[in-house]
Design an enzyme around this catalytic site. Structure first.
Site, short mmCIF file in Angstrom:
data_model
loop_
_atom_site.label_atom_id
_atom_site.label_comp_id
_atom_site.label_asym_id
_atom_site.label_seq_id
_atom_site.Cartn_x
_atom_site.Cartn_y
_atom_site.Cartn_z
N TYR A 153 -9.71 -0.60 -8.82
CA TYR A 153 -9.01 0.68 -8.99
C TYR A 153 -7.57 0.48 -8.57
CZ TYR A 153 -7.68 5.58 -8.34
OH TYR A 153 -7.05 6.79 -8.41
N ASP A 255 -1.69 -5.41 -5.47
CA ASP A 255 -1.85 -4.00 -5.13
C ASP A 255 -2.34 -3.96 -3.69
OD1 ASP A 255 -2.63 -1.42 -4.68
OD2 ASP A 255 -3.70 -1.18 -6.58
N LYS A 282 -0.82 4.68 1.28
CA LYS A 282 -1.63 4.88 2.49
C LYS A 282 -0.86 4.70 3.81
CE LYS A 282 -5.53 4.43 -0.28
NZ LYS A 282 -6.31 5.53 -0.80
C1 LIG Z 1 -5.94 -0.23 -4.45
C2 LIG Z 1 -5.44 1.13 -4.79
N1 LIG Z 1 -4.39 1.27 -5.60
C3 LIG Z 1 -3.90 2.48 -5.90
C4 LIG Z 1 -4.45 3.62 -5.39
C5 LIG Z 1 -3.88 4.96 -5.73
O1 LIG Z 1 -3.31 5.54 -4.60
P1 LIG Z 1 -3.14 7.14 -4.48
O2 LIG Z 1 -4.50 7.71 -4.25
O3 LIG Z 1 -2.20 7.33 -3.34
O4 LIG Z 1 -2.57 7.58 -5.78
C6 LIG Z 1 -5.55 3.52 -4.52
C7 LIG Z 1 -6.17 4.73 -3.95
O5 LIG Z 1 -7.16 4.72 -3.30
C8 LIG Z 1 -6.06 2.25 -4.22
O6 LIG Z 1 -7.12 2.11 -3.43
#
Ligand SMILES: Cc1ncc(COP(=O)(O)O)c(C=O)c1O
Length: 445
Positions: A153, A255, A282
């Protein structure tokens, strides 16, 4: 009555006010809220207060939090320094129509800690971070195709909501997965711009990258895969991606929205492997909405309005707002090497205690994770990628999740968790004792 039904009955009995609020909420909010990631049946708990590791709901139930707003609150809830910084900023104004000095310090802290970062830009979510990092590499390379891992994700936007949790009936060959659009409403053509690699499979990923190398704008990977249960990449898998993309001239994006909590310089420091671009979210916002993306000067310069006619447009009313900036700066400054050492120690200790319990009670489950991150896996298969993750017994997962709620523990609705700097060793004991009671109730003794 099944073990799951029994847990749901006890849960419904103990949370009448949450149930009432949920009934009211569903009239105006689809499913009763605005985040599916915190939805569960029959209804979620509604929280009124959080302090340190403790959450209080509207029924007065107190639970120990192992979610920390999806890995965000690395210093726990209401850390006094973060709260003080926010109070002070409230008195100066919550957002401005011109830059504020704390944003510079915030960017300096990230660039100092993450050697692969020459420059960084702030946004308001991890979703926007990956959206912009993908735009960056597409602008830089003039190409469109992105390689991502099955079961990863990377945020809620069309370009990347592909093959996150694909039904196995549609996912194709495990060694050469199909690109599956995750839900209606996503532009079906988005799947044409993605090629899917099996996580942690070196041979297949190398074959897939090499076969599409001339079209690839980037390879994006999460060093510790959150979606499949905080599954760490094999170091040799990340190294292969680094070597291959360097050889083929393809930008590599990490990421680190979750994994940045692994070390002061993120998972890239923890693994000793350096990407070209990094996405953040985060922890870097100290609990407020946040995202950031950054990397090499030659890519990031495209964001400079003075760059020339090919600069990349980037706006956002709340980008780099001073509230998030001061919470982020304060949090990053609290994160000293000793804090990371303790986070890792507690994470390892908890995973070992869970493993010991599973062995003792002979439960068909496992535990995955790395550093301060962990997840329960309801399968006896070692979980290293999406296909092994997909062998989880979903009913057992929901039974344990609901049982833990009844025992005063909050995990994510996929039974993933993390420890924060303020979790004590006693909190770890509390978790394992609660898990033991839930598993015994489910028939393991
Ligand atoms: C690895 C990763 N990338 C991107 C995101 C997206 O972040 P946000 O929820 O702040 O949009 C998340 C969210 O949990 C994530 O775990």
């Amino acid at each position: 009555m099944t073990a799951f039904d029994a847990e749901v009955a006890a849960y419904t009995k103990a949370n009448p006010k949450s149930k009432k609020l949920h009934d009211r909420a569903t009239a105006v909010l689809p499913g009763g809220d605005t985040r599916n990631s915190i939805f569960w049946n029959p209804f979620p708990v509604y929280l009124t207060h959080a302090e340190g590791t403790q959450l209080t709901d509207v029924d007065g139930n107190v639970r120990t939090d192992f979610v920390n707003n999806m890995t965000t609150l690395i210093m726990g809830h209401r850390h006094p320094d973060v709260t003080a910084a926010l109070h002070e900023q409230v008195d100066r104004g919550v957002s401005y129509p011109a830059p504020a000095p704390p944003v510079i310090r915030w960017a300096e802290l990230l660039c100092e800690r993450v050697p692969s970062l020459d420059k960084v830009r702030f946004v308001n979510s991890g979703t926007e971070a990956t959206l912009n990092a993908i735009r960056a590499v597409r602008a830089y390379t003039g190409k469109t195709l992105i390689a991502k891992c099955e079961g990863a994700y990377h945020g809620n936007h069309d370009a990347i909501q592909i093959s996150v949790t694909p039904p196995l009936s549609k996912a194709g060959d495990a060694e050469d997965p199909d690109a599956v659009v995750m839900f209606p409403g996503i532009n079906p053509a988005a799947a044409d711009d993605i090629v899917i690699m099996p996580y942690n499979n070196l041979e297949a990923s190398e074959r897939i990258i090499r076969s599409r190398a001339s079209e690839l704008a980037a390879v994006i990977v999460e060093p510790i895969n959150g979606q499949c249960g905080m599954v760490p990449a094999k170091p040799e898998f990340l190294q292969l991606l680094r070597d291959l993309t360097s050889e083929l001239g393809i930008p590599l994006i990490f990421d680190e929205v979750i994994s940045f909590r692994a070390a002061s310089g993120g998972a890239q420091e923890w693994y000793g492997i350096t990407p070209d671009m990094t996405c953040f979210g985060k922890v870097i916002g100290g609990g407020l909405p946040v995202g950031a993306f950054g990397g090499k000067e030659e890519i990031m310069q495209l964001w400079d309005p003075n760059h020339g006619s090919d600069f990349v447009q980037h706006a956002g009313t709340f980008n780099g707002n001073p509230m998030t900036a001061v919470a982020g700066v304060t949090t990053l400054e609290l994160l000293t090497p000793d804090v990371y050492e303790q986070l890792e120690r507690k994470g390892e200790k908890l995973r070992q205690m869970i493993r010991d319990l599973i062995t003792e009670l002979e439960v068909p489950m496992g535990v995955t994770g790395a550093t301060s991150l962990f997840a329960l896996q309801f399968t006896t298969e070692p979980v290293t990628d999406y296909r092994s993750y997909a062998t989880n017994d979903k009913e057992m997962l929901q039974t344990v999740f609901t049982g833990l709620l009844n025992e005063g523990i909050l995990m994510s609705n996929r039974c993933a968790g993390n420890v924060s700097a303020v979790h004590t060793d006693d909190d770890l004991d509390v978790f394992v004792s609660a898990l033991r009671r839930v598993l015994v109730r489910a028939g393991y003794a």
